[in-house]
Design an enzyme around this catalytic site. Structure first.
Site, mmCIF file in Angstrom:
data_model
loop_
_atom_site.group_PDB
_atom_site.id
_atom_site.type_symbol
_atom_site.label_atom_id
_atom_site.label_comp_id
_atom_site.label_asym_id
_atom_site.label_seq_id
_atom_site.Cartn_x
_atom_site.Cartn_y
_atom_site.Cartn_z
ATOM 1 N N ASP A 132 0.175 -35.060 8.466
ATOM 2 C CA ASP A 132 -0.751 -36.248 7.870
ATOM 3 C C ASP A 132 -0.121 -37.093 7.036
ATOM 4 O OD1 ASP A 132 -2.920 -34.952 9.238
ATOM 5 O OD2 ASP A 132 -3.650 -33.582 7.440
ATOM 6 N N TYR A 185 0.840 -1.265 -0.054
ATOM 7 C CA TYR A 185 0.169 -0.126 -0.147
ATOM 8 C C TYR A 185 0.734 1.386 0.330
ATOM 9 C CZ TYR A 185 -4.358 -2.758 0.426
ATOM 10 O OH TYR A 185 -5.345 -3.496 0.397
ATOM 11 N N GLU A 187 1.967 -31.218 12.514
ATOM 12 C CA GLU A 187 1.403 -30.297 11.315
ATOM 13 C C GLU A 187 0.193 -29.514 11.977
ATOM 14 O OE1 GLU A 187 -1.052 -30.733 7.086
ATOM 15 O OE2 GLU A 187 0.028 -32.762 7.753
#
Length: 367
Positions: A251, A109, A199
């Site tokens: 996982d 910005y 995780e």
């Protein structure tokens, strides 16, 4: 002792700031010297193209090769990007000089006032990474921070963060939040034997609730999915500076494999800073395809995109050892994947009472 450590930390930080400031100043000086010699300003920047990203077998992570590209104000197509780099460098020089930071979103910005603003956040990010490569300095050293913090660490490690001495086992149930300024944090002492990185924050909180940090005498790190740069930097620091082995549990799917491998061997995209982020000696604990079979875990069938990703991983240089090749082939053969929290099938405590002790023992821990 804390005062001596704080003084050492302050001196190290000042040296690092001065080094980065000089790099930024030199970057601008090169352009000025070209102009004074009536030459078209040209910058030589290491190439980040895929052809220059190399997996180093000895270092065990991706690095940049020796190819360089040139950015020249004599090339109409490069004027805009080179101009943006100069503005970003000047912005960062001001940040470093004043010992301040700004998020990469804030810089996006702020560029609105430069007259050569970025069209997208992605364009802004790329220019920031180009500056990292050109200077050989990290984004964090330049004072640029991501919007998000890293994840959390829980366990017996004491850190000096600014003026505050914090033990991560007494920082509340969510632990100590790993900030993007983790390199400015001193590691004062640690009573843990190893790091267990997981995780999901669901698994992180399960381990905290079950007092796994005491039962295993470990640090628990919650990755929050793909580990942020700050989290990877913290893991590397405790591994190298404190000598703690690192074990990762994600996982049991190709995406979990990849999250682990980025911690271990770094990412191709960040080849220019993997020396600060990769932890080549970290080990993948699970969930493996073998775990899915051995523990008879609840599963989901692999989707086409999972199969495609597994086949890609099998050709990736980071996955060429026997362990990874065996687990990838086995997952493709059974056609199934499992979440790390699927051990809850046997009760909430099972993962701490049974799974982790058995797996960690295989790596010589808890013996």
């Amino acid at each position: 002792m804390a005062e001596e450590t704080a003084t050492h930390k302050h001196t190290h930080k000042e040296k690092r700031r001065q080094y980065t400031f000089n790099k930024l100043k030199g970057f601008g000086q090169e352009i000025i010297e070209d102009i004074e010699k009536n030459k078209v300003p040209t910058l030589r920047i290491p190439s980040r193209g895929t052809g220059n990203i190399v997996y180093d077998e000895d270092k065990r992570y991706y690095i940049l090769g020796d190819r360089f590209g040139k950015r020249s104000l004599g090339n109409v197509k490069q004027i805009r990007k080179l101009g943006q780099m100069v503005y970003v460098a000047n912005f960062c020089k001001d940040l470093v000089l004043r010992d301040k930071t700004a998020t990469i979103r804030e810089m996006y910005y702020i560029s609105e006032g430069w007259g050569i603003e970025f069209n997208t956040q992605q364009e802004s990010n790329i220019v920031g990474e180009d500056l990292e490569v050109a200077l050989g300095a990290t984004r964090e050293d330049l004072g640029l921070m991501p919007e998000e913090d890293g994840a959390s660490v829980y366990g017996d490690i004491t850190l000096l963060d600014g003026e505050f001495e914090i033990n991560a086992s007494r920082a509340g149930k969510s632990g100590y939040t790993i900030s993007p300024t983790i390199d400015q944090v001193e590691l004062l002492g640690c009573g843990a034997d190893f790091v267990l990185a997981v995780e999901t924050m669901g698994m992180f909180h399960r381990l905290v609730q079950e007092n796994a940090h005491k039962r295993f005498n470990c640090l628990i790190v919650g990755l929050k999915g793909q580990a942020a740069r700050a989290t990877r930097r913290f893991i590397k620091r405790v591994n190298e500076e404190l000598g703690l082995p690192v074990y990762i549990c994600n996982d049991g799917d190709p995406w979990g494999f990849h999250i682990a491998q980025v911690i271990i061997s770094g990412s191709a995209k960040l080849a220019h800073v993997n020396h600060d982020l990769a932890t080549p000696d970290a080990k993948f604990l699970g969930v493996t395809a073998s775990d899915i079979i051995e523990y008879d875990l609840p599963t989901d069938p692999l989707k086409d995109i999972d199969v495609l990703r597994l086949k890609e991983l099998s050709k990736d240089p980071r996955y060429q050892n026997e362990f990874w090749q065996t687990e990838i082939k086995k997952m493709l053969k059974i056609g199934k994947k499992a979440e790390q929290q699927s051990f809850s099938k046997y009760g909430l405590e099972y993962v701490v009472d049974t799974y982790f002790p058995e797996k960690l023992s295989q790596f010589g821990e808890l013996n």
